[in-house]
Design a protein around this motif. Structure first.
Motif, PDB file in Angstrom:
ATOM      1  N   LYS A  72       0.827  -1.210   0.000  1.00  0.00           N
ATOM      2  CA  LYS A  72       0.000   0.000   0.000  1.00  0.00           C
ATOM      3  C   LYS A  72       0.858   1.256   0.000  1.00  0.00           C
ATOM      4  O   LYS A  72       0.568   2.231  -0.697  1.00  0.00           O
TER       5      LYS A  72
ATOM      6  N   GLY B 299       1.287   4.055  -3.031  1.00  0.00           N
ATOM      7  CA  GLY B 299       0.743   5.375  -2.721  1.00  0.00           C
ATOM      8  C   GLY B 299      -0.746   5.356  -2.431  1.00  0.00           C
ATOM      9  O   GLY B 299      -1.434   6.359  -2.635  1.00  0.00           O
ATOM     10  N   GLU B 300      -1.250   4.203  -1.945  1.00  0.00           N
ATOM     11  CA  GLU B 300      -2.673   4.099  -1.631  1.00  0.00           C
ATOM     12  C   GLU B 300      -3.011   4.926  -0.387  1.00  0.00           C
ATOM     13  O   GLU B 300      -2.150   5.171   0.463  1.00  0.00           O
ATOM     14  N   PRO B 301      -4.277   5.329  -0.254  1.00  0.00           N
ATOM     15  CA  PRO B 301      -4.687   6.039   0.962  1.00  0.00           C
ATOM     16  C   PRO B 301      -4.483   5.168   2.194  1.00  0.00           C
ATOM     17  O   PRO B 301      -4.591   3.943   2.134  1.00  0.00           O
ATOM     18  N   LEU B 302      -4.202   5.807   3.320  1.00  0.00           N
ATOM     19  CA  LEU B 302      -3.968   5.098   4.583  1.00  0.00           C
ATOM     20  C   LEU B 302      -4.836   5.714   5.684  1.00  0.00           C
ATOM     21  O   LEU B 302      -4.335   6.294   6.647  1.00  0.00           O
ATOM     22  N   PRO B 303      -6.153   5.555   5.569  1.00  0.00           N
ATOM     23  CA  PRO B 303      -7.065   6.135   6.566  1.00  0.00           C
ATOM     24  C   PRO B 303      -7.104   5.284   7.826  1.00  0.00           C
ATOM     25  O   PRO B 303      -6.588   4.159   7.848  1.00  0.00           O
TER      26      PRO B 303
ATOM     27  N   CYS C 232      -5.492   2.731  10.044  1.00  0.00           N
ATOM     28  CA  CYS C 232      -4.055   2.928   9.842  1.00  0.00           C
ATOM     29  C   CYS C 232      -3.574   4.094  10.712  1.00  0.00           C
ATOM     30  O   CYS C 232      -4.348   5.000  11.036  1.00  0.00           O
TER      31      CYS C 232
ATOM     32  N   SER D   8      -8.531  -4.211  -1.876  1.00  0.00           N
ATOM     33  CA  SER D   8      -8.853  -2.847  -2.283  1.00  0.00           C
ATOM     34  C   SER D   8     -10.092  -2.853  -3.175  1.00  0.00           C
ATOM     35  O   SER D   8     -10.233  -3.710  -4.048  1.00  0.00           O
TER      36      SER D   8
END
Length: 360
Positions: free
Chosen positions: A314, A318-322, A325, A354
């Motif tokens: 991830k 560069g995936e979002p890390l909400p 996380c 995802s």
């Protein structure tokens, strides 16, 4: 680490369970002992002889096993199965020999080029009087190379290498390493010590040589505090003692930092302590330290577990890390409190596939 004799390995493992207060035999009221036959082979058909199999029925606090014959078969007797309910068991598989006890060169080569994965989980159906568990592993290869400290750097740590998805097989990496059982598909090698660097390994059927790799430690002067929430279900899934380590992935270059958490275990089973301070130890310092930078928190000591690799992927993508996380910035010569880290919620998030973007 390989064991010298399969039976000795089983006896030692059994003694560990007894030490932890586990019963050698379960209550008999709702249990039907069964003989379970295991067949271990490659997907290409070759049987895997002399495979050491350790079977654990966690719900019944039972462990047993043995070594496969020339046909890759092993029958484990008196496995405690619930009378009217399916039973889940954990299966650990390694080669069943040690130094001075090696089989033929062909068998040794067969194992080295088989993508063995352990532990595995299988379900024994309550209606099946004679369960047969068939296990097939893909062909594999070796990844080999060497790791050394940068010139002029005093070696203060033990270097290691681990391949993504193979937490059971970390290798000492100095002066050389050779990781067997690697799948043919593309993967990632992690190497280093308290800091792990990554190297992509392309897909292929032949052994892969990384060549000489260099490790350079960094100064850690940004203090981190917080606490971890370790759901007891994680102990059986990933091993006892997850609270003893925590890892961090630096967003800028994807370096992985592994930090011990010197806590003292208290309680067992349902009474086991669940929330652990980060850095609560007998040391005079109660902080963990990192080089300055922006980080993602990853549960446990980074050894290439499925959830750890997914977290790494991830970050690389560069995936979002909400939330759940935890991303934070460590500042040099300052202390950053990262709050409570819910290990289970975070692991579940990393392992959730995802979702594709909504249709326009």
């Amino acid at each position: 680490m390989f064991f010298s004799k399969p039976l000795l390995y089983l006896l030692l493992l059994c003694s560990c369970f007894v030490t932890l207060g586990l019963q050698a035999t379960p209550p008999a009221s709702d249990v039907t002992p069964k003989s379970v036959t295991f067949v271990v082979r490659r997907t290409t058909g070759e049987p895997l002889p002399r495979a050491s199999i350790v079977v654990e029925v966690t719900a019944r606090r039972w462990v047993g096993g043995g070594v496969t014959d020339a046909d890759g078969r092993l029958t484990v007797r008196d496995v405690p199965c619930t009378t009217n309910q399916d039973v889940s068991c954990s299966i650990r598989i390694k080669h069943g020999w040690g130094p001075g006890d090696e089989p033929s060169a062909d068998v040794v080569s067969l194992y080295a080029r088989t993508a063995i994965r352990s532990p595995l989980t299988r379900t024994l159906a309550a209606a099946d009087e004679h369960p047969l568990v068939e296990i097939a592993f893909e062909p594999g290869r070796r990844v080999k190379g060497s790791v050394s400290f940068s010139n002029g750097v005093e070696p203060t740590e033990s270097l290691s290498a681990v391949v993504a998805g193979m937490p059971e097989w970390p290798m000492r990496a100095a002066p050389t390493f050779s990781v067997a059982y690697v799948r043919h598909e593309a993967t990632t090698l992690f190497y280093g010590a308290s800091k792990l660097l990554s190297l992509p390994i392309p897909a292929g059927t032949e052994d892969f040589d990384t060549g000489a790799l260099i490790y350079l430690p960094e100064i850690s002067n940004a203090q981190v505090t917080g606490e971890v929430d370790v759901d007891p279900v994680l102990f059986s899934r990933y091993g006892f003692g997850m609270e003893a380590s925590v890892s961090f992935i630096r967003l800028s270059d994807h370096a992985v930092f592994r930090r011990p958490n010197h806590t003292a275990s208290t309680g067992a089973g349902a009474d086991r302590r669940r929330v652990w301070p980060l850095g609560d130890s007998a040391d005079t310092s109660s902080e963990l330290s990192l080089p300055a930078g922006e980080y993602l928190v990853v549960p446990g000591r980074f050894l290439g577990h499925d959830f750890q690799v997914r977290a790494f992927e991830k970050v690389v993508a560069g995936e979002p890390l909400p939330p759940p996380c935890k991303v934070f910035t460590a500042v040099a010569d300052q202390r950053t409190d990262i709050g409570r880290i819910d290990y289970k919620a975070m692991i579940d998030y990393f392992l959730t596939p995802s979702q594709p973007p909504p249709a326009p």
